[in-house]
Scaffold this motif. Sequence first.
Motif, PDB file in Angstrom:
ATOM      1  N   GLN A  66      -5.577  14.618   0.351  1.00 41.82           N
ATOM      2  CA  GLN A  66      -5.452  16.123   0.341  1.00 41.82           C
ATOM      3  C   GLN A  66      -5.334  16.682   1.639  1.00 41.82           C
ATOM      4  OE1 GLN A  66      -8.240  17.611  -2.528  1.00 41.82           O
ATOM      5  NE2 GLN A  66     -10.140  16.596  -1.409  1.00 41.82           N
ATOM      6  N   THR A  67      -4.717  18.029   1.512  1.00 34.60           N
ATOM      7  CA  THR A  67      -4.912  18.792   3.057  1.00 34.60           C
ATOM      8  C   THR A  67      -5.078  20.307   2.393  1.00 34.60           C
ATOM      9  OG1 THR A  67      -2.421  19.317   2.872  1.00 34.60           O
ATOM     10  CG2 THR A  67      -3.565  17.285   3.973  1.00 34.60           C
ATOM     11  N   GLU A  68      -5.606  21.199   3.328  1.00 29.77           N
ATOM     12  CA  GLU A  68      -5.331  22.580   3.168  1.00 29.77           C
ATOM     13  C   GLU A  68      -4.093  23.151   3.650  1.00 29.77           C
ATOM     14  OE1 GLU A  68      -7.146  21.101   5.553  1.00 29.77           O
ATOM     15  OE2 GLU A  68      -9.038  20.396   4.389  1.00 29.77           O
ATOM     16  N   PRO A  69      -3.418  24.112   2.712  1.00 29.25           N
ATOM     17  CA  PRO A  69      -2.161  24.527   2.782  1.00 29.25           C
ATOM     18  C   PRO A  69      -1.835  25.319   4.069  1.00 29.25           C
ATOM     19  CG  PRO A  69      -2.799  25.025   0.624  1.00 29.25           C
ATOM     20  CD  PRO A  69      -4.124  24.350   1.328  1.00 29.25           C
ATOM     21  N   ASP A  70      -2.916  25.999   4.614  1.00 35.75           N
ATOM     22  CA  ASP A  70      -2.958  27.004   5.922  1.00 35.75           C
ATOM     23  C   ASP A  70      -3.129  26.029   7.219  1.00 35.75           C
ATOM     24  OD1 ASP A  70      -5.377  26.273   5.843  1.00 35.75           O
ATOM     25  OD2 ASP A  70      -6.108  28.206   5.835  1.00 35.75           O
TER      26      ASP A  70
ATOM     27  N   ILE B  56      -6.862  11.101  17.739  1.00 33.66           N
ATOM     28  CA  ILE B  56      -5.864  12.045  16.689  1.00 33.66           C
ATOM     29  C   ILE B  56      -6.320  12.615  15.544  1.00 33.66           C
ATOM     30  CG2 ILE B  56      -4.062  10.855  18.035  1.00 33.66           C
ATOM     31  CD1 ILE B  56      -3.769   8.927  15.676  1.00 33.66           C
ATOM     32  N   GLU B  57      -5.764  13.502  14.834  1.00 30.83           N
ATOM     33  CA  GLU B  57      -6.129  13.898  13.546  1.00 30.83           C
ATOM     34  C   GLU B  57      -4.741  14.355  12.945  1.00 30.83           C
ATOM     35  OE1 GLU B  57      -9.270  16.502  11.285  1.00 30.83           O
ATOM     36  OE2 GLU B  57      -9.044  16.794  13.326  1.00 30.83           O
ATOM     37  N   ALA B  58      -4.333  13.983  11.689  1.00 35.72           N
ATOM     38  CA  ALA B  58      -3.195  14.386  11.141  1.00 35.72           C
ATOM     39  C   ALA B  58      -3.303  14.850   9.763  1.00 35.72           C
ATOM     40  CB  ALA B  58      -2.435  13.083  11.243  1.00 35.72           C
ATOM     41  N   TRP B  59      -2.312  15.800   9.506  1.00 38.29           N
ATOM     42  CA  TRP B  59      -2.206  16.386   8.163  1.00 38.29           C
ATOM     43  C   TRP B  59      -0.426  16.037   7.830  1.00 38.29           C
ATOM     44  CZ3 TRP B  59      -4.864  18.475  12.076  1.00 38.29           C
ATOM     45  CH2 TRP B  59      -6.057  18.823  11.915  1.00 38.29           C
ATOM     46  N   TYR B  60      -0.572  15.396   6.589  1.00 36.20           N
ATOM     47  CA  TYR B  60       0.868  15.253   6.239  1.00 36.20           C
ATOM     48  C   TYR B  60       1.322  15.818   4.698  1.00 36.20           C
ATOM     49  CZ  TYR B  60       4.788  11.975   5.212  1.00 36.20           C
ATOM     50  OH  TYR B  60       5.846  11.397   4.774  1.00 36.20           O
ATOM     51  N   ASP B  61       2.232  16.368   4.582  1.00 34.42           N
ATOM     52  CA  ASP B  61       2.727  16.797   3.223  1.00 34.42           C
ATOM     53  C   ASP B  61       4.299  16.572   3.037  1.00 34.42           C
ATOM     54  OD1 ASP B  61       3.026  18.309   0.986  1.00 34.42           O
ATOM     55  OD2 ASP B  61       2.438  20.181   1.827  1.00 34.42           O
TER      56      ASP B  61
ATOM     57  N   PRO C  79       0.977  -1.231   0.053  1.00 36.66           N
ATOM     58  CA  PRO C  79      -0.202   0.101   0.000  1.00 36.66           C
ATOM     59  C   PRO C  79       0.849   1.200  -0.105  1.00 36.66           C
ATOM     60  CG  PRO C  79      -0.999  -1.639   1.545  1.00 36.66           C
ATOM     61  CD  PRO C  79       0.590  -2.185   1.144  1.00 36.66           C
ATOM     62  N   ASP C  80       0.298   2.109  -0.590  1.00 44.00           N
ATOM     63  CA  ASP C  80       1.048   3.512  -0.782  1.00 44.00           C
ATOM     64  C   ASP C  80      -0.012   4.462  -0.454  1.00 44.00           C
ATOM     65  OD1 ASP C  80       2.518   5.964  -1.439  1.00 44.00           O
ATOM     66  OD2 ASP C  80       2.679   5.329  -3.438  1.00 44.00           O
ATOM     67  N   PHE C  81       0.135   5.296   0.551  1.00 39.08           N
ATOM     68  CA  PHE C  81      -0.684   6.351   0.916  1.00 39.08           C
ATOM     69  C   PHE C  81      -0.656   7.885   0.352  1.00 39.08           C
ATOM     70  CE2 PHE C  81      -0.588   3.170   4.273  1.00 39.08           C
ATOM     71  CZ  PHE C  81      -1.909   2.481   4.294  1.00 39.08           C
ATOM     72  N   GLY C  82       0.514   7.896  -0.399  1.00 35.86           N
ATOM     73  CA  GLY C  82       0.658   8.983  -1.153  1.00 35.86           C
ATOM     74  C   GLY C  82       1.580   9.797  -0.218  1.00 35.86           C
ATOM     75  N   LYS C  83       2.005  11.043  -0.745  1.00 38.94           N
ATOM     76  CA  LYS C  83       2.897  12.023  -0.345  1.00 38.94           C
ATOM     77  C   LYS C  83       2.056  13.203   0.631  1.00 38.94           C
ATOM     78  CE  LYS C  83       6.809  11.549  -3.686  1.00 38.94           C
ATOM     79  NZ  LYS C  83       7.574  12.247  -4.535  1.00 38.94           N
ATOM     80  N   MET C  84       0.764  13.027   0.557  1.00 38.41           N
ATOM     81  CA  MET C  84      -0.083  14.152   1.085  1.00 38.41           C
ATOM     82  C   MET C  84      -1.312  13.477   1.338  1.00 38.41           C
ATOM     83  SD  MET C  84      -1.626  17.759  -0.255  1.00 38.41           S
ATOM     84  CE  MET C  84      -0.365  18.446  -0.290  1.00 38.41           C
ATOM     85  N   TYR C  85      -1.789  13.571   2.657  1.00 38.38           N
ATOM     86  CA  TYR C  85      -3.132  13.022   3.181  1.00 38.38           C
ATOM     87  C   TYR C  85      -3.438  13.734   4.522  1.00 38.38           C
ATOM     88  CZ  TYR C  85       0.065  10.095   6.200  1.00 38.38           C
ATOM     89  OH  TYR C  85       0.925   9.693   7.107  1.00 38.38           O
TER      90      TYR C  85
END
Length: 313
Positions: A197-201, A49-54, A26-32
């Motif tokens: 995907q995530t929000e930049p700010d 927990i809640e996580a944002w990854y870039d 599995p590959d979850f990508g570079k952003m999530y």
Amino acid sequence: MWLLLAGFVLLVCAADATPIGGRTVPDFGKMYHVKGELSLPYSDLKEPIEAWYDLDGNRSRIDYYNGTVQTFLIGNDLEYGAIYKITPVTTTTEIQAIKCFQLKGTQEDPIRPQAALPDLQGFEFEKMENHTGILCEVWKKDTQVGHKKNTYRLWVARPEGIDSLATPHHFEMMSFNTLLESQNDKYTIDYSDFSPQTEPDIFTPPGGMTCGEFPDPVEEHQILANPIQDYVNTSPVSHAHRLFGPFKEKFHRLYKNEKEHEERENYFIHTQRFVHSKNRAGLTYSVGINNFADWSKAELARMTGSLRIPKQE
């Protein structure tokens, strides 16, 4: 919508369940963005927990207890990156005072984005298994150091077929100690709301705050700044394990044999997790490590005269 999606996952996975060979890791990508619930059964704790990854942006953010504690890992800040932790602090003079702490990266240990999902390098496909109504791929990895053998499993769904984007569902660590001849550790993370995907700010720490250094002891700085690291890392030796040495030195611990040492270290690890998780919850009090941190629940109950002994290891 989710029920329809869950049914679709079942149909797709079931159709592909027979030929188990040739599955891609599995590959979850570079952003999530992902939510989850960390369960510590030995401490009877559940922590949202809640996580944002870039990865390309060299940044991540992980919140605990619905945003009560926020951690930002910004690899492009300062010379070698920095971790910022926004957390309520309760002391003898303050109650839930919101403060910012900063941990700077170094040339030897620069700050990198922290994933909320395990790195699946070394994992192997084990089987297809139904978990909470969804038929998932189960990926497994065994690691061992000394008497500690850890087994990590990740349950993964693929909503659009065997080669589609993977969706994390459930993660589990179970540890068996060959010297104690027993399972002595377990924790799980249940994932939900995964999005690539995530929000930049979302990665910008709150402004207007002065960030100080983490309080002593220095040995705890890494685990305070980046709590999830120990849980998704697939090494039997964690930051919590490395804190056992300073604890033994501080309280002059000498154990009668190797078996007792393994038992006491195990009790200490569970106490460490309990203390740090409780202090992330934003309570009106704080807890800490004392000279009873390597005692079992049964020993503590006898000392306090409790008639009810909590679930034991």
